[in-house]
Design an enzyme around this catalytic site. Structure first.
Site, short mmCIF file in Angstrom:
data_model
loop_
_atom_site.label_atom_id
_atom_site.label_comp_id
_atom_site.label_asym_id
_atom_site.label_seq_id
_atom_site.Cartn_x
_atom_site.Cartn_y
_atom_site.Cartn_z
N TYR A 1 40.04 38.47 73.66
CA TYR A 1 39.87 39.40 73.60
C TYR A 1 39.31 40.15 72.35
CZ TYR A 1 42.08 44.25 72.13
OH TYR A 1 41.92 45.48 71.96
N GLU B 1 39.94 45.94 65.23
CA GLU B 1 40.29 45.61 65.98
C GLU B 1 41.37 43.86 65.10
OE1 GLU B 1 40.72 45.40 68.94
OE2 GLU B 1 39.09 47.10 69.38
N ASP C 1 44.26 42.60 76.53
CA ASP C 1 45.62 42.11 75.61
C ASP C 1 46.70 42.68 76.34
OD1 ASP C 1 45.20 44.80 76.06
OD2 ASP C 1 45.57 44.62 73.70
#
Ligand code: SF4
Length: 380
Positions: A122, A39, A140
């Site tokens: 996020y 991520e 996002d």
């Protein structure tokens, strides 16, 4: 227009995702460490670029403990070329926090995860939903684009009103049974179909709900009212030679590209030639005198909020002993040793050209900047 039915939307989205999802390395695991690394790497960087970096990174640092025990320069070296280096420094700091405060176990509550360096709403939502199935929407830029189109949201996408609207819509759409898959499906939809300029609406699984498609102008969303002009800076850079070695220095830890190595230089001032700027910047940065010999290369580079042109000059060391005035440390290094140091991408291109050319033009250079003999392992 079909009436909006969140459960039908969820079903169509997940049917598409289950069939079409790209089999990416981080989708074969629920290990929070690996999901976290992926991520962070995926922030600001495309999937195709991330894949080899991800694989090399987790081979180099297979566990949180390995990452926490590493020196930050090793982490930055593994990140070299991926850009946005604060991400790497934050990963390293967060690994140390996890080892120190959570006995090496990745935390599993929103507040704890969001409290780690480099993790915002996020990323926390993405990790928690994917790893533990916690029902939080991950919002996002991709998701904002999809929501703005689905609901034809007219407000400037950065306004408070719009952000609140996006949050409400994202919660309304979230599949609480499979929140991790739902969040990934939204990201996937934004990445492969609902692209910024030419969305592929004809094959979109949720086209029947999309108001922007119905209006025929999906690319007009999200609405951006404020157009900012990105500033541009000319930067003078010197490759300073002394006895076959070149001078590099390390940027301060904090700030843009913090902790990375670079060739000395800085912004060209108005009414100053680039050659004058090279000499002045190196004096200010390292307190030495240099003489400009010749132009080496010019290259452009863009960051999120500004762009630069680097004017790179070969220079000869004249006098003084370097002092780390506007840097944290400096070194004289043989050119072939430069790949051992982590450089920002633009400086990396200077290193590449130096090594590629192997100083075939060196015969025309001043004797003091002739290339080093190979295997001369010298650091002054
Ligand atoms: S129909 Fe087109 S604009 Fe609407 S969500 Fe799908 S891809 Fe995006």
């Amino acid at each position: 227009m079909t009436e909006f039915d969140p459960s039908e939307f969820q079903q169509l989205l997940l049917e598409w995702f289950d069939k079409e999802f790209r089999d990416l390395p981080w989708r074969q695991t629920r290990d929070p460490y690996l999901i976290w690394i992926s991520e962070i790497m995926l922030q600001q960087t495309q999937v195709v670029t991330v894949i080899p970096y991800f694989q090399r990174f987790i081979t180099r640092f297979p566990t949180i403990h390995d990452l926490a025990a590493a020196d930050v320069s090793q982490v930055l070296k593994s990140w070299e070329g991926l850009g946005y280096y604060a991400r790497a420094r934050n990963l390293h700091q967060a690994a140390r926090v996890i080892v120190r405060e959570h006995a090496g176990q990745f935390p599993s509550t929103f507040a704890e995860v969001k409290g780690l360096p480099g993790i915002g709403n996020y990323t926390a939502a993405a990790i928690l939903s994917i790893v533990w199935g916690i029902a939080i929407p991950a919002i996002d830029g991709n998701v904002i684009r999809i929501l703005s189109r689905l609901f034809a949201i007219e407000e400037d996408y950065k306004s408070k009103e719009a952000l609140e609207l996006y949050r409400q819509k994202a919660e309304q759409l979230l599949n609480e049974q499979r929140p991790g898959d739902h969040n990934q499906a939204m990201m996937e939809l934004g990445a492969v179909l609902c692209s910024p300029r030419k969305p592929k609406c004809s094959i979109c699984p949720v086209v029947k709900f999309c108001q922007a498609n119905l209006r025929g102008n999906p690319a007009a969303f999200p609405v951006k009212n404020i157009k900012k002009i990105r500033p541009h800076h000319p930067i003078a850079v010197g490759i300073v030679w002394k006895n076959g070695t070149v001078l590099i220095d390390r940027r301060p830890e904090k700030g843009l590209l913090g902790g990375l190595w670079e060739f000395p230089g800085g912004k060209v001032q108005p009414n100053e030639s680039i050659e004058q700027a090279v000499v002045r910047e190196i004096k200010e940065e390292l307190d030495i005198e240099v003489r400009v010999i010749s132009h080496f290369m010019t290259l452009d580079h863009a960051y999120t909020h500004f762009s630069i042109t680097l004017y790179v000059y070969l220079c000869e060391f004249v006098s003084g002993t370097p002092r780390a005035v506007h840097c944290t440390e400096w070194r004289w290094v043989l050119p072939e040793a430069l790949p051992c140091y982590a450089f920002p991408r633009a400086n990396g291109r200077i290193v590449e050209k130096l090594l590629q050319e192997n100083f075939s033009t060196s015969s025309a250079m001043h004797p003091s900047i002739r290339p080093p003999r190979l295997n001369e392992d010298k650091q002054i």
